[in-house]
Structures are given as structure tokens and as C-alpha cells.
Write a protein that holds these residues in place. Structure first.
Motif, PDB file in Angstrom:
ATOM      1  N   VAL B 251     -95.175 -71.594  23.398  1.00  0.00           N
ATOM      2  CA  VAL B 251     -95.368 -72.416  24.234  1.00  0.00           C
ATOM      3  C   VAL B 251     -96.616 -73.241  25.196  1.00  0.00           C
ATOM      4  O   VAL B 251     -96.363 -74.746  25.393  1.00  0.00           O
ATOM      5  N   ALA B 588     -91.238 -58.491  33.812  1.00  0.00           N
ATOM      6  CA  ALA B 588     -92.424 -59.090  34.529  1.00  0.00           C
ATOM      7  C   ALA B 588     -93.968 -59.414  33.454  1.00  0.00           C
ATOM      8  O   ALA B 588     -94.597 -59.919  33.933  1.00  0.00           O
ATOM      9  N   MET B 591     -93.653 -61.579  30.259  1.00  0.00           N
ATOM     10  CA  MET B 591     -93.875 -62.627  30.706  1.00  0.00           C
ATOM     11  C   MET B 591     -94.775 -63.263  31.295  1.00  0.00           C
ATOM     12  O   MET B 591     -95.358 -64.505  30.889  1.00  0.00           O
ATOM     13  N   LYS B 592     -95.492 -62.534  32.328  1.00  0.00           N
ATOM     14  CA  LYS B 592     -96.934 -62.910  32.811  1.00  0.00           C
ATOM     15  C   LYS B 592     -97.577 -63.337  31.427  1.00  0.00           C
ATOM     16  O   LYS B 592     -98.585 -63.707  31.408  1.00  0.00           O
ATOM     17  N   GLY B 595     -97.211 -66.054  29.963  1.00  0.00           N
ATOM     18  CA  GLY B 595     -97.447 -67.461  30.705  1.00  0.00           C
ATOM     19  C   GLY B 595     -99.088 -67.546  30.664  1.00  0.00           C
ATOM     20  O   GLY B 595     -99.594 -67.962  30.327  1.00  0.00           O
ATOM     21  N   SER B 596     -99.683 -66.163  30.456  1.00  0.00           N
ATOM     22  CA  SER B 596    -101.266 -66.126  30.843  1.00  0.00           C
ATOM     23  C   SER B 596    -101.868 -66.840  29.710  1.00  0.00           C
ATOM     24  O   SER B 596    -102.761 -67.674  29.128  1.00  0.00           O
ATOM     25  N   LEU B 599    -101.663 -70.617  28.704  1.00  0.00           N
ATOM     26  CA  LEU B 599    -102.311 -70.918  29.763  1.00  0.00           C
ATOM     27  C   LEU B 599    -103.829 -71.630  28.897  1.00  0.00           C
ATOM     28  O   LEU B 599    -104.595 -72.250  28.973  1.00  0.00           O
ATOM     29  N   VAL B 676     -79.911 -57.095  32.194  1.00  0.00           N
ATOM     30  CA  VAL B 676     -81.223 -58.496  31.679  1.00  0.00           C
ATOM     31  C   VAL B 676     -81.630 -58.601  29.816  1.00  0.00           C
ATOM     32  O   VAL B 676     -81.727 -60.003  29.579  1.00  0.00           O
ATOM     33  N   ILE B 718     -88.952 -78.437  28.658  1.00  0.00           N
ATOM     34  CA  ILE B 718     -88.643 -77.799  29.652  1.00  0.00           C
ATOM     35  C   ILE B 718     -87.956 -76.630  29.311  1.00  0.00           C
ATOM     36  O   ILE B 718     -88.556 -75.632  29.506  1.00  0.00           O
ATOM     37  N   THR B 721     -89.094 -74.592  26.634  1.00  0.00           N
ATOM     38  CA  THR B 721     -90.312 -73.416  26.904  1.00  0.00           C
ATOM     39  C   THR B 721     -90.567 -72.523  27.333  1.00  0.00           C
ATOM     40  O   THR B 721     -90.735 -71.017  27.460  1.00  0.00           O
ATOM     41  N   ILE B 722     -89.440 -72.289  28.607  1.00  0.00           N
ATOM     42  CA  ILE B 722     -88.811 -71.342  29.889  1.00  0.00           C
ATOM     43  C   ILE B 722     -88.447 -69.926  29.030  1.00  0.00           C
ATOM     44  O   ILE B 722     -88.659 -68.970  29.060  1.00  0.00           O
ATOM     45  N   PRO B 725     -90.098 -67.374  26.400  1.00  0.00           N
ATOM     46  CA  PRO B 725     -90.480 -64.925  26.633  1.00  0.00           C
ATOM     47  C   PRO B 725     -89.348 -64.844  26.767  1.00  0.00           C
ATOM     48  O   PRO B 725     -89.713 -63.553  26.807  1.00  0.00           O
ATOM     49  N   LEU B 726     -88.324 -65.578  27.884  1.00  0.00           N
ATOM     50  CA  LEU B 726     -86.754 -64.958  27.669  1.00  0.00           C
ATOM     51  C   LEU B 726     -86.931 -63.923  26.080  1.00  0.00           C
ATOM     52  O   LEU B 726     -86.525 -63.332  25.859  1.00  0.00           O
TER      53      LEU B 726
END
Lengths: 762, 762
Positions: B251, B588, B591-592, B595-596, B599, B676, B718, B721-722, B725-726
């Protein structure tokens, strides 16, 4: 065991009185809202301010009188669009209702081969009960009544909302406080009308049916469950149809307007803008009203049908039997007092007071209602009684039932607060999502999805605690009244929920009427709070749906004459896993529908921008009607497959696989649907407010991300657009999915028990 | 009842022989791959082609010899990065393993207060069994063995993958067919090593433990379940840690490289590019290997522990007892033949033949294996026998067990094909998602999410049918062997799964080595097929995880001495709803984390582009090591909370709330987690291939969306990229969540049954 302290006579008086008081209060609020005039002539005296002054204050030189006329025009257009859509929708629903009523009558009548002779009761074999054909007939009637009440609830809500939106805009000229009160009062009209109507119709129906049923309460309250089914099936189509309508328009409008053409939200040059505003009213207002009415009707029916086979059902103790209705009556009074705190006692003076004021409503109503529940529980229940618990009788004390209702009520508050924490831009979760827009739309979406998933944790624990306490204390009856507890403050809940779309519309009207940007800022602030309260409202709807459907599920299992639902049997486990899949199937359908309809809308909007000369310059008017038509056609066509999925699943599973598999399906859909619904609606709410956080630029961190049109803002708009169908179409429809399948199973339980499971009988 | 036709001696011979044949075949494939030299000297004779010719063919004038040297360099960097990360990870895992081994020993030992006296058996009270402390000790040992085997499986997979990636790139110069065979052979090395090692270690462990346990098979196979727990707990951290590692890098690299700087994927100027390629190997290879090894070990253990209390357990029929191992042995032989079809019988000549060839692998292995299962079932099982079915004994025939295994196998094929349909860009679902990119990233995400939700439907029905058939025929044993059936072709499954990341890496190396764009096109085609096969592999992993965890759950319930799991009891229903929430909580977190970490990676990459002069121009080298360090640190730190959630939940629930609530939690996590997981991994796969569809521009419709850099392509990036993680972090980790909680509960079942549920005992 003894009876309740409250006499039957008083019960028969107090319930209708509470309902009438509720309706009266709603009319009073309507009257107060109607004082704001949307016609410029003769305004000054009524509104108590000078029109001319406002014109002078208008920096951008838009003529005040002109603006008022324009507001009235736009309001008319929205109201007409919404009315016309709802009437078209009702035609479809009318056909569905008649067909389904016939199915109910035929299926339930066939249980005893349409015999008109009395039969031994299901639970008390020594007594004689009315024949199945009577239950079939009365179930059909109560189904029709429920459907009608649901439709009326939604319709009235839409009417008051479209009546109030321009009035809120006009009041915003005087300040945020006045605008807030107008929007909130209008929400209250809807809340009280719905709660009181639901109660009154149910009360009258019970009393009328009683004339025929007499002592046979088992049959009486079984027939009453049709009321819940009617209410919820209308809600399904209302939510799904309205949800697709509003989001197709919203997504379509945003994609071309905000992203491609760089014009503001609700800009009158955008051809989809009227459809978008109509959508708010048919989806978020009418759909949501029907939904919560459905929850209310179902939880009352679940409680009543379980109570009918309890000791007070057997001993014909009418007051105790009406405990659920008395709780709702008390709820109306409590909400009435609560409303006064928002409209009369505390006054909103600044933007930052809006959210606290709405939150205060939740707290006040919960605290007052706790006392109310205690009073009702002590006065209207025998000290001890027994509840039917899957074959055995469970002894319960009246104070235990107080705890059941109270735990539901307080679980609702917890869910409300947690939802607020995760969707309001005053707290770190949404701010983090906004910050993630720095690196673009992808991280925004990743963080937003993660936020939604995370927001599920505490509500689920709250629901689990409510289930555990109420189930342990009073079996399925406990759960049913816990659901009622959560819904007892429904009038307040609806008021703060409906307030959101009204403010949203008010902002749209301000923009379209070309009013001062200060007014738009005020309505935006109202709207941001409205996003949060809408999410809170959805939290309540989902939480109560979970409890309601569990109670209905329990009632179904009792009625279907099975005493356990063992996960470790093949029939149940396949039901469980397939049931858990249904929310995904349903969401796939609804999201795809929104996506496809939005694509059509985008093409039309692009076409208009290309082909209508002078549209961008504001010299030519767009063709709003075509966009309204696209949304209408798409939503009516697309609501059928998901509707069919929900309505047919219990019938197909029950007939082919029987009640054990159906039990599994219900349990699976319940435990999985709750999670999907909560995460979808919170993710959507958070994205919406992350965008608003950047736009408002209230803090240094927020200003660094903005202004409108910056890369971070564009990323936020993408998140917001993705969130639209999640939070307003698929998410909130899921509570109806889980409730409706449960209540439908309950109504058809005698049929499935007799004729179901044919695949396993071969 | 009679015994099996196959003698115990032959059983004792055939299993190790099959394992050794598998290992031998893997080594042979390795040898064939190693013939491709990554050193330019002395190449021509071995590789059978002239290096000089290739240099001439290189249009862009990159020196062939130079390119080979560069490939070798990059390969070394990736291999070193992956090895160093895995060793760091193993240090953490070592600490965890030692602590958890101590917990197992202490908790299980405490069941009989560390008494060393023999006790009456749990199921056959009249017999004496070994003391709990022995089970505690042997469970701990098998836990350690499982952990070790899992780690070795993952590590070897990573080694061969990093050995093969540059070789695939070099072979791509000769054509797509040669490259395909190299990548596929390398995948086969991993597949066969893993399947054969898993079988061999399990076989040896059983025989060694038997020396102590003798006739006490109940205790013996209870102790063996630790093997599954060990395997799966390593897999958890491998999947989560590796998943965070790879996606943080991916990512981060994409966000700055592709979106901000407009440089191609895997461009050597991107500082995160090495970390990205390392990530493929530690996440998609090592993590996935550990995961599937875990599934294999767990389903074998579940089948064995249930069989130990069946009639062949009681009558000590070793051949029948080893039925699960014999199925796996047969699987190795079947996969061996299947592999020859891809590497020797059919030859790939064009890009469009890649996907059909991989699909053919699935079909061939399934058809052959069906025959294999029939043979094993007839030879290795008595004609009739009885299976323990929650307290009662169920009579089963050997042909019924054939159906149980076969239904699992074919359900796997259905899941594989459906997954392919939803994630391959050869079919309309992905093409529709690609088309939705026309209107931007928002519609792309909406359509992608809807696709993922929809893709759940058929796999769930396939799983439900498999459960129903196998459960009805042979209770929990049927489900356990159905899971084994799905996993029986694991060597082939892993081969086509591992092939994906190897091709991905090969493409990366081609780009970084500055090779001809034709070579990149070939590796891209391999990679696109790899995305689909990766999704298929995940489908298998999830499907088998669902069956495995249900079987483990059944074994747990039997072992915990409860005979039913009734949804309509407060203890179970709260477990169910909270269990269904756990996949969301877990997602959660993961994925977080991605994301972190992404970043942080973005900031570092941006910093390097800003501060290193000449980086964009290609005159200065980026600092790859810092990016590798960021991924390493983030993944090791962030894998702890989700790991703790999974490992602690069964312990906390079991100790505080007892086995009924824990049963609910397991069932809830199972039915919700499967959905899920499937939707997340298919959504991600579809987005990735929608992007590739636009990039490849193979049809007119696709070319209209492109080329790279167009608005539609940006929207597709985009989505991709999303999806990262999924599909590579949260989705595939969820199968481990549901399996691991189940196997952990099973291992600790005696402890929970004795000391658990303290909250309800107060």
C-alpha cells in the motif's frame, strides 16, 4: 399468585388516553411549526421579525422576499416529488399486500383443512380454542392493519418533513437556535404520531378481536402477530425502495456535481438535486418511520404472544397482559416531558450546543423512563407469575421484569453513545479517518471500514448483556420486553432521528434558493449533528431489531412445538450458516442496485450538463423531472429482488426444510446481520462526518486538510459517496431483514409445523 | 463389524512411503528449477540457449548479462530480507510458544490436580486411562511439534519462492510457457514438501506416543490434538504478521509510487519496492503455507480424536483409525500425477492458456482423488462401524464415508470455480467492476464490495451441502473427513497458490532489473492468473477452515461432556452473538494496522523522494533498508493484539463463562467469519484484476477504460489498494481465527469442563 394493582378499567382507560395525549402533543408541535410562514405576505407579524431587516442583512444581496418565494417553490417541488413517489410505491405495495394477505389466509387456514370447528388449544390441551381458519382470518386482518398503519406512519412523517424543511431554512436566518427548534419540533411530530398511532391501533385491534375470541387468548394474540408482520413488510419495501431512491440520486448528484463539475452540494444547477432532496424524505424519513414502527409493533406482538401462554394469559389478567402497551403508554408521557427540555427549557444559542442538546434528550428520556418502568412494573404486574419457557414454566417476580425492560432501555443508551463516539467528528475516530485522507481515498476507505468493524464491539456486548439479563430473568418474555424497553423512548428517538434529514433538506433549500452562505453554514452545522443522530437512530433500530427478532424467534420456536435449537444437528447448522449468509446476499443486491441506478443518474446528469446550454452558467434550468423519474423507476424495479429474498426465504425454508432449519436460518441471520448492519451504518456515518470535518475546518488540524476541493477533501468525498449506500440503503434495511424473517416465521409457524419440511419427509 | 481389508503392516508401510515419495518428488522439482542459472557464466550449455541471442532480442538495449546479474542481486536482497524478517518473527514466536506450552501443561495437568495415577476413561468408564498429567505432557510435546512443523513449512516455502522468482523472470525471456513451468514447479516443491512433512511428522508422533499410551487411544489422540493447535497458532502469527508486512509495504509503495509520482509498479526508484517483494514471500507464501498446514493438521487431529472413541478406536483397528492419514497419503500420489499434467503433458504456449491450465489442475486432481477416496474407503475401513454421536452411537457404512470425503472434495472444487468466476477478469463480474471505474473510485468500491458480498452465496451453499451430507451420514466424523477431502489435494492447491506470489515477484524483478517490457508483459500475465489462483487458494483455505472448525467444535463439545448446544439458552445465545462479532473486531485491528503501517511507509517514501537528490531521475539509489525496517517493526508490533484476541478469547470465555458460552462463541465466529473472509478476499481479488484488466487492455471495452494513468485506471488503483489488506491480511487471517479458537477449545476442553465457568459458579 394474585393480580396487578392497576384495575382492568384503569388499564382500558389509561392506554387510549396516553395515545390521544401523544397525538395531541404531535398536533401541537405541528401547529407551532406552521407558525413559520413560507409565503412572504403578512410574514412580519406572525414570525415576529421584520422581513426587510433580513434582506438588509443578506450580504450577497439576495432579495429576502425573493428567497422566501424560492424556498416555497423548492419545498413544493420536493413535497410533490416525494408524494408522487410514495403513491407510486404504494400501488406496488398494494398489490403485494393483497397477494400476501391471501397467502396468509390460505396457508394458515390449511392448518386444519379450513375446518370451522373449535379445536383443543396448542398449549392447554384440555381447553378448546377457536379454529385455525379464524386465526387465519384475523391474522390476515391484523396484517392489513399493520401494513396500513406502517404506511400511514411513513407518509405522515414525510409530509411533516417536507412541510418543515423550508421553514427550518427560513428560521436559520434568525439563528441556529430557532432553526434547530423548528427541525426538532417537526421530528417530534413524527415521533409522537407514530408512537401514539401504533399504540392506539394495536389497542383497538386487541379489544375488537377480543369480542370474537373471548377467553381464547392463545388464539387472540396469535392473530395479533399479523400486525407486526404487516408493519414490517411495508417497512422492508419502504426502507429498500426509499434507500435506493435517495442514494441513487445522492451518489449520482455527487459524482458529477461535486467531483466532476466542482459545484457545491445541492447546487440548483445540478439536475439531480431535487431527486436527492426528495430521496431524503422518502428514504430517511418515510422508510425509517416505517422501520421503527415495525420494530415497535413486532416487539409488542412478541411480548403479547408469549404472555398469552403465561400465567396471566391463562388466568386472563388483562392489566398484566397489557404490560407491553402500558410500558409504551408511559414512554409517550416520558418523551413528552423530554421534548420540552429541548424545545422550551434549554435554548440553543451556538452551533456547538446542538449535539450536546440532542444527547441530553437521550439521557433525560432514559433516566425518566427508568422511573416510569419501575412504576408500571409495580402497578401493572402481579408480584409473582409464571412465564412459558420452552415447555416448562418459569417463576418470575415483577421487579425482575423491571430489570428486563430497564436493561434494554440502558443498552439502547449505550449503543447510542457508542455510535455517537464513532460517527461524530468531535471525537478521535472520525478525526483519524479524516486525517487518513491525506494519503488519498484508499487509506480513507481502509480506515473507514476498520472504524465500522471496530464500532461493532461495544454495541454487541451491550446487546449480549441485555439478552443475558432478560433471558435469565424471564426467558423469551424478558427479551421481548427488553426490546420494548429500548423502544419505549421511540418518540424521542424518532424526533432526533428525523431531525437529521429535515436539516439536510433545509441546507439544500438554502443552497438552491441562493441564500446567504451564513445560513448554509448554520444548516450545515445542524446537518452534521443530524448525521450523528441518524447514526444513533440506526444504532437503536439495529439494537432493538436484534432483541425483537430474538424474542420473535423464541415465540416462533414455542409455537412450532420444538423445545430446542441444537447447533449440533445437521438441520440447524446448515440453517445457521446459510442464514448468516443472507445479510451478505441482501447487501450485495441493494448496493449493486444503488450503484447501477447511480450510474444511470450520472449519465443523465452528464448529458444535461453537456446538452443544455447555459446550465453551468445558471442561465438555463436543468430538467429535474427526468432525474426524479430515474430514481423512481430504479428504486421500484430494484426493491423487488431483495424484498423477495426476505419474504420468500422463511416460506421456502419452512416448507422445504422445516422448522429446525428455519430456526437455524433465523439465528444465523440475526447474529450475522446485526454486525453487518452496525458496521455499515457507522462506517457511512463516519465518512460523511469526516468530510464535514474537513469542510467545516473548525480546528487547526482540520483546516490543514481543507479547504473544499483540496486533495484530502476529494478523498473524503469519495469515502462519503461509498458510505451512502452502506449507511442509508443496505445497513438499515438489514434490521428489517432479521425482524421480518422472524415475524413471518412466527405467523406461519402453525403452517410449517403441520405441512413444512417436505424435503425431509420424502 | 469386521476389520479393514488393508493390514496394519501395510498401513504402517504405505503412509511413510507416500510421505517419502512426496518429499522425493518435491526435491526433484527443486532440482529441475535449480537448472535455471542466475549466474551469467556457463549459462548457455545448461539452459540450452544462447545468452547472446537474448541480448540481441532485447529491444531496449539492456545488456542481457547485466540483467542476469541484476536479477541475482535483487533476488538476494529479497531472500535476505525475507529470511531476516522470518528469523526475527520466529524469535517472538519462540517466546510465545514456550509460554503457551507452559500454559497447556499447567492447565491440562491441573484437571486431575497433577495426579500421576491412572483414571477411569472419559467415554468408557469401565476402562482405565492414562492420567491427565500424561495428556498434559504429550499435548505440550505435540503442540511444540506442530509449531515446529508449521514454521518449517512456511520457511521452506519462502526459501523456494525466493529461489524461484528470479529464475522465473529469466525463463520469461524464453517465453511464457517456460516461465510458467518454473513458477509452477516451485509452487509444487512447496506443496509437496508441506503435505508430505505434515503427514510424516504426524505419523511418527502417533507411533512414538503409542509406545507410552498402548491401548489408551482416547488419551493418545487427545494428546495428538496439540499438533493442530501448534500448527495453527504459528499460522496465525505468520498470516497476520506476514499480512501486515506485505500490505504495509505494498500500500505504501503504491500510494506514493503509482498515485503520487506516477512511476510504474515495482519501479526500482521506489524505496518500498524491496519491502513489497519481501512481503509477498513472508505473507502470501510463508503465511499461507503455515495456514494450510494448520488446516491439514487440524482436520487430521479432529478426525483422529473423534475416531478414537468410535468402534475402531474401541476395537483398536489401526488401519481404520489411520483412515485420515491414508486419505492424505493417497492425496500426495494423486497430486503427483496431476502435477505432471501441468509440467510435462500439456505445454503452455500462449498467455491465454495459463488460467485454463491451472483450472485443469483442479479438475484433474479432483477427479483422480475421487477414485482414490473410493479405493481407500473400501480397503481401509470395515464394511460397517459405529461413530460417537454426542452420547449415542451411529452406525456407518464404508461407502457412506466415501461420500463424506467426496462431498468435501467436490465442494472445494465448486468453491474454487466460483471464486475464479468472481475474481478472474475473463468473466463479467470483474469486468463490471472495471466498467464502474468510469464514474470514479466511489462506484468502483461500491461495485467491488457488492461483488464480494455476492460471491459468498454459492460457496456457502456448497459448504452447507457438504456439512449436511457428511453430518447426516457420519456425524462429526463425517465433517472432519469432509474437511480432509477438501484438503486432500493440498499439494496441488498449494502449488497453484504459491505460483501467484512467485510470478508477482518475477514481474517485480523484471521491472527492477530494467528488463524488456515484453518480459514484464509475460510476467504480468502470469501474475494476473496468479491473482485468481490466490483467490481460489483462499477459497479452499476458508472452505476447509469452516469444515475443520465445525469438526473441531464437535469434538470439543463431545470432550467437554455437553450433549447439545441449544441456541435458546442465554449462555449459548450470548456466545453466538459475541462470537459472530469477533471477526469484525479482528478485521478492524488488522486493517487499521495495515493502514497505520502504510501511512508510516508513505511518509518514509515521500521523505526519500524529497531528500535524496537524483532519485526520480534514477541516478541515486533509494534506501530500501529503512522501508524494510518499517514493515518489520510494524508487523511484529501489530501482530500481537489480534493474536492475543484469538488466543485469549477461548481461554477467557472458557474459564469465566464455561463450555456452553464457549460453544456459542465458536459457532458464532464460524458462521460469521466464513462470510467475512470469503467476501473480503474475493473483493480484493476482483479489484486487483479489474485494475489488471484495464492495464492489459485486451478487449475494446478494456482499452476504452485505459491506458495506465487514465481516470478510470486511477480509480481502479484506488480499489486495488483498498483490496490489499482485505485480501491479504484480514480476510485470510480469519480462517485461522475460526480454526484456532476451535482447536484451542478442544485442547483445553478437559480443563474448562473441570475448572471453567467460574462466573456462573459464584
Amino acid at each position: 399468585m394474585g393480580g396487578a394493582i392497576l384495575s382492568e378499567f384503569l388499564t382500558q382507560t389509561l392506554i387510549p388516553v396516553a395515545a390521544v395525549v401523544g397525538i395531541g402533543f404531535a398536533l401541537l408541535q405541528w401547529l407551532l411549526v406552521s407558525r413559520v410562514k413560507v409565503t412572504p405576505s403578512g410574514v412580519s407579524s406572525n414570525n415576529g421579525y421584520n422581513e426587510q431587516l433580513l434582506v438588509e442583512a443578506d450580504e450577497e444581496g439576495v432579495d429576502g422576499r425573493q428567497a422566501v418565494i424560492k424556498c416555497a417553490e423548492i419545498q413544493n417541488a420536493i413535497s410533490e416529488g416525494a408524494t408522487s413517489f410514495l403513491f407510486t410505491e404504494y400501488k406496488y405495495l398494494g398489490v403485494f399486500t393483497v397477494c400476501f394477505a391471501a397467502i396468509i389466509f390460505l396457508f394458515l387456514g390449511s392448518v386444519e383443512n379450513f375446518s370451522t370447528k373449535s379445536q383443543p388449544c396448542t398449549y392447554q390441551k384440555e381447553k378448546m380454542c377457536k379454529p385455525a381458519i379464524a386465526t387465519a382470518l384475523f391474522s390476515t386482518v391484523s396484517f392489513l392493519l399493520g401494513a396500513l398503519t406502517s404506511v400511514i406512519s411513513g407518509f405522515l412523517g414525510m409530509k411533516i418533513a417536507t412541510y418543515a424543511n423550508a421553514r427550518t431554512t427560513l428560521e436559520a436566518r434568525k439563528g441556529v437556535g430557532k432553526a434547530f427548534i423548528t427541525a426538532f419540533r417537526s421530528g417530534a411530530v413524527m415521533g409522537f404520531l407514530l408512537a401514539a398511532n401504533g399504540l392506539l391501533v394495536l389497542y383497538i385491534t386487541i379489544n375488537v378481536f377480543k369480542i370474537y375470541y373471548g377467553d381464547d387468548w392463545e388464539g387472540l394474540f396469535e392473530a395479533i402477530t399479523g400486525y407486526g408482520l404487516g408493519g414490517s413488510s411495508m417497512a422492508l419495501f419502504g426502507r429498500v425502495g426509499g434507500g435506493i431512491y435517495t442514494k441513487a440520486a445522492d451518489v449520482g448528484a455527487d459524482l458529477v456535481g461535486k467531483i466532476e463539475q466542482n459545484i457545491p452540494e445541492d447546487d440548483p444547477r445540478n439536475p439531480a438535486v431535487i431527486a436527492d432532496n426528495v430521496g431524503d424524505n422518502v428514504g430517511d424519513i418515510a422508510g425509517m418511520g416505517s422501520d421503527l414502527f415495525g420494530s415497535y409493533a413486532e416487539s409488542s406482538c412478541a411480548a403479547l404472544v408469549i404472555a398469552s401462554i403465561s400465567s396471566f394469559g391463562n388466568s386472563h389478567d388483562f392489566t398484566s397482559m397489557c404490560y407491553p402497551l402500558l410500558i409504551s403508554s408511559m414512554g409517550i408521557l416520558v418523551c413528552l416531558i423530554t421534548t420540552l427540555f429541548a424545545t422550551d427549557i434549554f435554548e440553543i444559542k451556538a452551533v456547538k450546543e446542538i449535539e450536546p442538546s440532542l444527547k441530553r434528550q437521550l439521557i433525560i428520556s432514559t433516566v425518566l423512563m427508568t422511573i416510569g418502568i419501575a412504576i408500571v412494573s409495580l402497578l401493572c404486574l402481579p408480584k409473582t407469575f409464571t412465564i412459558y419457557d420452552f415447555g416448562s414454566a418459569k417463576a418470575v417476580k415483577n421487579w425482575q421484569l423491571f430489570f428486563c425492560v430497564a436493561v434494554g432501555l440502558w443498552a439502547g443508551l449505550v449503543i447510542g453513545y457508542v455510535t455517537e463516539y464513532y460517527t461524530s467528528n468531535a471525537y478521535s475516530p472520525v478525526q483519524e479517518v479524516a486525517q487518513s485522507c491525506r494519503t488519498g481515498a484508499a487509506t480513507n476507505v481502509i480506515f473507514g471500514l476498520a472504524l465500522g468493524y471496530k464500532s461493532v464491539i461495544v454495541p454487541i456486548f451491550a446487546i449480549a448483556v441485555a439478552i443475558f439479563v432478560s433471558f435469565s430473568l424471564a426467558a423469551m418474555y424478558g427479551i421481548a420486553v427488553a426490546a420494548l424497553g429500548m423502544l419505549s423512548t421511540i418518540a424521542t428517538g424518532l424526533a432526533i432521528d428525523a431531525y437529521g434529514p429535515i436539516s439536510d433538506n433545509a441546507g439544500g433549500i438554502a443552497e438552491m434558493a441562493g441564500m446567504n452562505h451564513k445560513i448554509r453554514e448554520r444548516t450545515d452545522a445542524l446537518d452534521a449533528a443530524g448525521n450523528t443522530t441518524a447514526a444513533i437512530g440506526k444504532g437503536f433500530a439495529i439494537g432493538s431489531a436484534a432483541l425483537v427478532s430474538l424474542a420473535l424467534f423464541g415465540a416462533f420456536v414455542s409455537r412450532a412445538a420444538i423445545t430446542k435449537v441444537d447447533v449440533l444437528t445437521p438441520k440447524v447448522i446448515i440453517g445457521l450458516i446459510v442464514g448468516a449468509m443472507l445479510p451478505y446476499w441482501f447487501s450485495a443486491m441493494t448496493m449493486k442496485s444503488v450503484g447501477s441506478a447511480a450510474l444511470k443518474m450520472v449519465e443523465e446528469v452528464r448529458r444535461q450538463f453537456k446538452n443544455i446550454p447555459g446550465l453551468m452558467e445558471g442561465t438555463a434550468k436543468p430538467d429535474y423531472a427526468t432525474c426524479v423519474k430515474i430514481s423512481t423507476d430504479a428504486s421500484l424495479k430494484e426493491m423487488i429482488p431483495p424484498g423477495a429474498l426476505v419474504m420468500l426465504t422463511p416460506l421456502i425454508v419452512g416448507i422445504l426444510f422445516g422448522v429446525e432449519t428455519l430456526s437455524g436460518v433465523l439465528a444465523g441471520a440475526l447474529v450475522s446481520g446485526v454486525q453487518v448492519a452496525i458496521s455499515a451504518s457507522n462506517t457511512g456515518g463516519a465518512w460523511d462526518n469526516a468530510k464535514k470535518y474537513i469542510e467545516a475546518g473548525a480546528s487547526k488540524a482540520a483546516r490543514e486538510l481543507g479547504p473544499k476541493g483540496s486533495d484530502a477533501h476529494k478523498a473524503a468525498v469519495i469515502g462519503d459517496t461509498i458510505g451512502d449506500p452502506l449507511k442509508d440503503t443496505s445497513g438499515p434495511s438489514l434490521n428489517i431483514l432479521i425482524k421480518l424473517m422472524a415475524v413471518e416465521s412466527l405467523v406461519f409457524a402453525p403452517f410449517f409445523a403441520t405441512h413444512g419440511g417436505i424435503l425431509f419427509k420424502i
